[in-house]
Design a protein around this motif. Structure first.
Motif, mmCIF file in Angstrom:
data_model
loop_
_atom_site.group_PDB
_atom_site.id
_atom_site.type_symbol
_atom_site.label_atom_id
_atom_site.label_comp_id
_atom_site.label_asym_id
_atom_site.label_seq_id
_atom_site.Cartn_x
_atom_site.Cartn_y
_atom_site.Cartn_z
ATOM 1 N N ILE A 299 0.840 -1.200 0.000
ATOM 2 C CA ILE A 299 0.000 0.000 0.000
ATOM 3 C C ILE A 299 0.877 1.252 0.000
ATOM 4 C CG2 ILE A 299 -1.717 1.295 1.312
ATOM 5 C CD1 ILE A 299 -2.758 -1.369 2.356
ATOM 6 N N VAL A 300 1.949 1.240 0.798
ATOM 7 C CA VAL A 300 2.859 2.385 0.822
ATOM 8 C C VAL A 300 3.455 2.619 -0.560
ATOM 9 C CG1 VAL A 300 5.077 3.195 1.699
ATOM 10 C CG2 VAL A 300 3.402 2.230 3.267
ATOM 11 N N LYS A 301 3.872 1.538 -1.213
ATOM 12 C CA LYS A 301 4.477 1.687 -2.536
ATOM 13 C C LYS A 301 3.465 2.215 -3.545
ATOM 14 C CE LYS A 301 7.986 -1.891 -1.837
ATOM 15 N NZ LYS A 301 8.464 -3.249 -2.234
ATOM 16 N N ASN A 302 2.229 1.722 -3.494
ATOM 17 C CA ASN A 302 1.201 2.219 -4.403
ATOM 18 C C ASN A 302 0.914 3.691 -4.151
ATOM 19 O OD1 ASN A 302 0.829 -0.212 -5.751
ATOM 20 N ND2 ASN A 302 -0.761 -0.905 -4.335
ATOM 21 N N ASN A 303 0.851 4.062 -2.877
ATOM 22 C CA ASN A 303 0.614 5.467 -2.556
ATOM 23 C C ASN A 303 1.807 6.332 -2.925
ATOM 24 O OD1 ASN A 303 -2.017 6.192 -0.756
ATOM 25 N ND2 ASN A 303 -1.455 4.041 -0.502
ATOM 26 N N ALA A 304 3.011 5.774 -2.844
ATOM 27 C CA ALA A 304 4.193 6.525 -3.255
ATOM 28 C C ALA A 304 4.151 6.796 -4.758
ATOM 29 C CB ALA A 304 5.455 5.764 -2.885
ATOM 30 N N GLU A 305 3.696 5.808 -5.531
ATOM 31 C CA GLU A 305 3.551 6.017 -6.972
ATOM 32 C C GLU A 305 2.496 7.083 -7.259
ATOM 33 O OE1 GLU A 305 2.826 2.364 -8.983
ATOM 34 O OE2 GLU A 305 4.515 1.329 -8.042
ATOM 35 N N LEU A 306 1.395 7.014 -6.527
ATOM 36 C CA LEU A 306 0.342 8.016 -6.703
ATOM 37 C C LEU A 306 0.851 9.398 -6.322
ATOM 38 C CD1 LEU A 306 -2.606 8.584 -7.378
ATOM 39 C CD2 LEU A 306 -3.198 7.994 -5.029
ATOM 40 N N LEU A 307 1.625 9.458 -5.240
ATOM 41 C CA LEU A 307 2.171 10.739 -4.814
ATOM 42 C C LEU A 307 3.183 11.264 -5.827
ATOM 43 C CD1 LEU A 307 2.184 12.851 -2.579
ATOM 44 C CD2 LEU A 307 4.011 11.568 -1.465
ATOM 45 N N ALA A 308 3.941 10.357 -6.441
ATOM 46 C CA ALA A 308 4.880 10.789 -7.475
ATOM 47 C C ALA A 308 4.137 11.465 -8.621
ATOM 48 C CB ALA A 308 5.678 9.594 -7.988
ATOM 49 N N ARG B 249 8.001 11.106 3.918
ATOM 50 C CA ARG B 249 7.298 10.432 5.013
ATOM 51 C C ARG B 249 6.930 9.012 4.621
ATOM 52 N NH1 ARG B 249 2.719 8.764 6.859
ATOM 53 N NH2 ARG B 249 1.666 9.212 4.884
ATOM 54 N N LEU B 250 6.486 8.822 3.385
ATOM 55 C CA LEU B 250 6.167 7.475 2.922
ATOM 56 C C LEU B 250 7.418 6.610 2.850
ATOM 57 C CD1 LEU B 250 3.521 8.093 0.104
ATOM 58 C CD2 LEU B 250 3.155 7.100 2.369
ATOM 59 N N ALA C 74 7.896 3.193 4.781
ATOM 60 C CA ALA C 74 8.323 1.950 4.117
ATOM 61 C C ALA C 74 9.502 1.320 4.851
ATOM 62 C CB ALA C 74 8.689 2.241 2.661
ATOM 63 N N ALA C 75 10.447 2.154 5.299
ATOM 64 C CA ALA C 75 11.588 1.628 6.041
ATOM 65 C C ALA C 75 11.135 0.998 7.362
ATOM 66 C CB ALA C 75 12.599 2.748 6.305
ATOM 67 N N ARG C 76 10.191 1.646 8.042
ATOM 68 C CA ARG C 76 9.682 1.113 9.305
ATOM 69 C C ARG C 76 8.985 -0.222 9.091
ATOM 70 N NH1 ARG C 76 4.962 0.957 12.001
ATOM 71 N NH2 ARG C 76 3.901 2.070 10.304
ATOM 72 N N LEU C 77 8.122 -0.289 8.073
ATOM 73 C CA LEU C 77 7.409 -1.525 7.797
ATOM 74 C C LEU C 77 8.366 -2.641 7.380
ATOM 75 C CD1 LEU C 77 4.333 -0.090 5.857
ATOM 76 C CD2 LEU C 77 4.304 -1.145 8.120
#
Length: 455
Positions: free
Chosen positions: A162-171, A200-201, A205-208
């Motif tokens: 989910i973080v990666k998908n949101n990171a793509e959306l944020l990009a 922040r994402l 991602a690093a935390r997860l």
């Protein structure tokens, strides 16, 4: 060279944003993408592996072997006693030729009063039953540990997606804000804010990722293998996901429209049925019951301590003159210290039996309370998941779609768009957290009950 218009810049970006949004949250049940059959097989394979290698199970099984080996000695007679000796041996003129000197050989056997050996055997058999019940308890504990760690790993794995998908959306949003800023219709603060959110994402991602490594180490510890041994695509099995929440939002129903209402069509048996079943089948309670039966046999055995054991002996004597002689004797103990020994032992054994019965009663109450706690947590998770599927996620997605469209035509500011995107991310993560909680709670409930709940 002609400067591109803002609409020309944003139109393809809008199409990309919506396609990325569809990746972030699929229609219908969020777990529908999971390879359920393979997931179920992989998980069950891990459980079976843990059963064969976990040291706690091996230790419990060794105690069963020890208890089994103790049954035969408990019911066996004491070893006979062989004696050799000389009587009336002269001191002044040593030798075996005197008329009173006798060389002796004898054998003796202690025979417990009838019924004592049977009671000792019964004690050993009940201790074996308790040891066998503890093996089952250990197996359920290990299975819960494997499943719980696996589901936790699945959550971190899915949350990272989910973080990666949101990171793509944020990009995509960053490109839009940069395009706006480049043509003079956007603020630099929007670009900076988008980049801060991207950072922040990245931190999330690093935390997860690190939490996922810890969950993997926990799982591998239960599997008795190196901490970094990989697990292929952990997912909550679809069988459990469908028990947690309906596959379609239209199938989600609640008991009433009031706040806090439970989701209907629960796959779980009633609370009373589960509590009664746990009292019957919980292996820890079975171990307590076997221990009580063993202690009751000890109490009966202590009551027979007043009855004498018989010591039977036979001796053969040989002299140098005259005929050889044979002697036989039966001896019994005299209970001169009855109050301080036999009575005290009976009192001790009775008190221990009473303590075990009280412990069993307390443990039954604890099991009932534990079943009720896990049961209510499971129903809470089902209600939360139902709300996520039926209203919260669709509304969050619709809000982001609307904000995305409005932002691209200048009707809302970037902070509003970013807030909607962050909100949907939080909803998606919370959904999988509740799904993980349900799966872990189900594993805990099965351990407490001592039986599989979902068929």
């Amino acid at each position: 060279m002609k400067t591109p218009t803002l609409g020309a810049v944003l139109r393809p970006r809008r199409i990309l944003a919506l396609s990325l949004l569809a990746l972030a949250w699929p229609m219908g049940n969020a777990v529908a993408q999971s390879p359920s059959a393979d997931t179920e097989t992989n998980l069950e394979t891990l459980v079976v592996h843990a059963m064969s290698v976990h040291p706690a199970i091996r230790a419990a099984e060794d105690r069963v072997d020890a208890a089994q080996a103790a049954i035969s000695p408990a019911g066996a007679l004491p070893d006979p006693i062989l004696g050799l000796g000389v009587t009336n041996f002269p001191v002044s003129e040593p030798g075996f030729d005197g008329p009173m000197t006798m060389k002796m050989v004898g054998i003796g056997q202690m025979i417990p009063f009838p019924g004592k050996l049977d009671l000792r055997t019964r004690v050993a058999e009940k201790e074996l039953a308790a040891a066998e019940a503890r093996v089952q308890a250990a197996r359920w504990e290990v299975e819960q540990e494997v499943r719980s760690a696996y589901y936790q790993l699945a959550f971190y794995d899915r949350a990272l997606e989910i973080v990666k998908n949101n990171a793509e959306l944020l990009a995509n949003f960053i490109e839009v804000t940069q395009a706006r800023y480049g043509v003079g219709t956007g603020a630099q603060s929007d670009v900076l804010k988008a980049r801060v959110e991207a950072s922040r994402l990245a931190e999330e991602a690093a935390r997860l990722t690190e939490q996922g490594r810890a969950a993997l180490a926990r799982l591998n510890a239960a599997l008795d293998r190196p901490s970094d041994t990989p697990v292929e695509t952990p997912r909550v099995p679809e069988r459990i996901a469908r028990a947690a929440v309906a596959d379609s939002p239209d199938e989600v129903r609640f008991a009433s429209a009031s706040l806090g209402a439970r989701a209907l069509n629960s796959p779980l048996p009633s609370l009373v049925e589960l509590q009664d079943r746990a009292v019957r089948e919980n292996p820890t309670l079975e171990a307590y019951q076997a221990m009580i039966a063993a202690q009751a046999a000890r109490l009966e055995l202590a009551g027979k301590a007043y009855l004498p054991d018989f010591n039977v002996s036979l001796q053969y004597g040989q002299t140098s003159v005259g005929s050889d002689v044979v002697s036989a004797m039966v001896s019994v103990p005299i209970p001169l210290h009855k109050e301080s020994k036999q009575d005290a032992r009976v009192a001790e054994t009775r008190a221990l039996l009473s303590a075990l019965e009280a412990d069993l009663h307390a443990r039954k109450n604890e099991v009932r309370a534990e079943v009720a706690r896990v049961y209510t947590d499971l129903e809470k998770d089902r209600a939360q998941l139902g709300l996520f599927v039926k209203s919260i996620i669709p509304q969050g997605r619709a809000a982001l779609e609307s904000a995305t469209a409005s932002f691209q035509v200048g009707r809302v500011d970037f902070l509003t768009l970013l807030d909607n995107q962050t909100t949907l991310y939080n909803y998606e993560t919370a959904y999988f957290r509740s799904l993980t909680s349900f799966a872990q709670g189900l594993a805990e409930l099965e351990r407490v009950v001592g039986a599989e709940i979902l068929r």
